[in-house]
Design a protein around this motif. Structure first.
Motif, short mmCIF file in Angstrom:
data_model
loop_
_atom_site.label_atom_id
_atom_site.label_comp_id
_atom_site.label_asym_id
_atom_site.label_seq_id
_atom_site.Cartn_x
_atom_site.Cartn_y
_atom_site.Cartn_z
N SER A 65 -35.99 4.92 -9.94
CA SER A 65 -35.70 6.33 -9.70
C SER A 65 -36.74 7.22 -10.36
N ASP A 444 -28.96 6.88 -5.97
CA ASP A 444 -29.96 7.95 -5.96
C ASP A 444 -29.31 9.31 -6.15
N TRP A 447 -27.89 9.54 -9.77
CA TRP A 447 -28.96 9.57 -10.77
C TRP A 447 -29.68 10.92 -10.76
N ASP A 448 -29.98 11.42 -9.58
CA ASP A 448 -30.70 12.69 -9.48
C ASP A 448 -29.93 13.81 -10.18
#
Length: 460
Positions: A65, A444, A447-448
């Motif tokens: 990531s 994703d 996490w973002d």
């Protein structure tokens, strides 16, 4: 000399040697220098796990990531099994293998009181060398906990001397795992708890936890963590996807050794395929599954079942011998048990092809969660999970995406109900829908919104 006296002497020796290494480090190492107007491609992170990188999916996902958003990663850990294929192909990720301790320090012929401290000293040396000299200074040091000793202490020293911000990713507590084998009253366990609590309170600039329950616990005594704590639930990577094409499912089963002969009956539903993954360690009591399969096999309604158990670990041979004995004794009629180690792509496909996932993770702290269940949900696989710990309900929701159990009798009852021909199909389909819905929340996105913003890689 008492065990406590030995522990104190060992701690003093380790502290002295660590001090010497720190002095050498201060003389030779470089510091991270930030500059105004830094962009995402300037963000650099050392990602550290004192374990096998290939068997540390969450830390690999962190690295991927960071690289995806333009950051630079030094991924540090043991190189014992193949990592995620995107790790090797990413130009923004450099892997730095740690040298494993010499074989003599891993032998059981020498008392632990001797090999234990020497192994820790070896780890201190390799960690300081790789973190302080082999890799360039970084803006962040992201470290997995546990293992706690000596990882947290070395990470604290490196981060302070290199002007690096320390981010601890709490997967569990090292002292609770140690207590599972040595007892909570053992001197080493008490020292480990004190060590982990103090460093957790003083060291990190920020923290990640795998559950909300763990985040709440860290804020209270004996931890008393005052730095920011952010919950990042494990989410499946994109490689874990449902298989909607029956032909693709049949093709994979047809080439899987030990299963291929039953591909037709599995596709027809007359043979059930269940899967479990494990590191074969004491925190997962596989006797529960074996006992449950013995009980299930005696049910009049039991159907032919193939159980595939994946993973590597110290207790694998012990349980393989037990399976052979049960088979010789005729206690597993119509039950086939396969133990395998699969590449990540094949493991993900196996989950998508199975009828039910089994998780035997027993949380030593009561507030962690098993990554394997997240992966199963990513493929739409419903799960029967050991549930006697506080945080289990944050992931496995009874009757929605899976079922909980606490004993082999309860697991046998779950198998008897869900795997039954025709009568179990309806509930399995309902749980599969719930598992698929849970798996739709991906790594994703999560996490973002948490780590990406913290590191400055994603705009708020």
């Amino acid at each position: 000399m008492s065990a406590l006296g030995q522990a104190v002497i060992t701690a003093l020796i380790l502290a002295l040697i660590l001090t010497v290494l720190v002095v050498l480090f201060m003389i030779r190492s470089k510091r991270y220098n930030s500059h105004p107007g830094a962009q995402s491609h300037d963000v650099s992170v050392q990602v550290l796990v004192l374990g096998d990188i290939g068997r540390s999916p969450r830390m690999q996902y962190h690295a991927l990531s960071i690289a995806k958003h333009g950051g630079r990663v030094s991924l540090i850990g043991y190189h014992e099994s193949a990592p995620h294929p995107d790790i090797s192909s990413s130009p923004r990720i450099i892997t730095h293998p740690l040298s494993p301790p010499p074989a003599i320090l891993r032998t059981k012929s020498i008392p632990f009181i001797i090999t234990g401290p020497l192994k820790v000293l070896w780890q201190i040396h390799t960690l300081i060398y790789v973190l302080g000299f082999e890799t360039t200074p970084s803006q962040w040091l992201l470290v997995q906990n546990p293992p706690s000793i000596p990882t947290l202490a070395v990470a604290l020293v490196i981060s302070r001397l290199r002007n690096t911000r320390l981010l601890i990713d709490w997967h569990n507590y090292g002292w609770t795992i140690l207590a599972g084998t040595r007892g909570s009253s053992h001197p080493f366990v008490k020292m480990s708890k004190l060590y982990e609590c103090l460093i957790g309170r003083w060291a990190p600039d920020a923290n990640l936890t795998v559950t909300d329950a763990m985040a709440r616990q860290l804020k209270n005594l004996p931890y008393g963590v005052t730095s920011p704590i952010l919950t990042l639930h494990d989410r499946p990577a994109n490689i874990f996807q449902p298989i909607k094409d029956p032909a693709a499912r049949a093709a994979f089963l047809g080439r899987l050794e030990g299963v291929s002969e039953q591909t037709g009956s599995i596709m027809q539903g007359t043979t059930r395929l269940i899967v479990s993954s494990t590191s074969w360690t004491p925190d997962e009591d596989f006797s529960i599954l074996l006992d449950a399969l013995v009980q299930y096999a005696s049910y009049p309604s039991a159907v032919p079942t193939i159980a595939v158990i994946t993973g590597k670990g110290p207790q694998k041979s012990f349980y393989e011998k037990r399976v052979k004995n049960l088979q010789k004794e005729g206690k597993l009629p119509n039950i086939t048990i396969q133990t395998k180690w699969l590449a990540l792509e094949d493991y993900a496909t196996l989950l998508a092809c199975a009828d039910l996932g089994i998780c035997l993770h027993m949380s030593s702290s009561g507030v962690d969660l098993p990554m394997k269940v997240v992966d199963m949900f990513g493929t739409g696989l419903p799960v029967a999970a050991y549930s006697r710990y506080e945080s289990c309900g944050e992931l496995v929701k009874e009757g929605v995406n899976g079922c909980g159990f606490e004993t082999s009798q309860e697991l046998a009852a779950v198998l008897g109900r869900l795997l039954a021909l025709k009568t179990g199909d309806g509930e399995l389909k309902h749980l599969r829908r719930g598992a698929t819905e849970e798996g739709n929340s991906r790594w994703d996105e999560a996490w973002d919104g948490v780590v990406g913003r913290l590191l400055g890689l994603v705009k708020s």
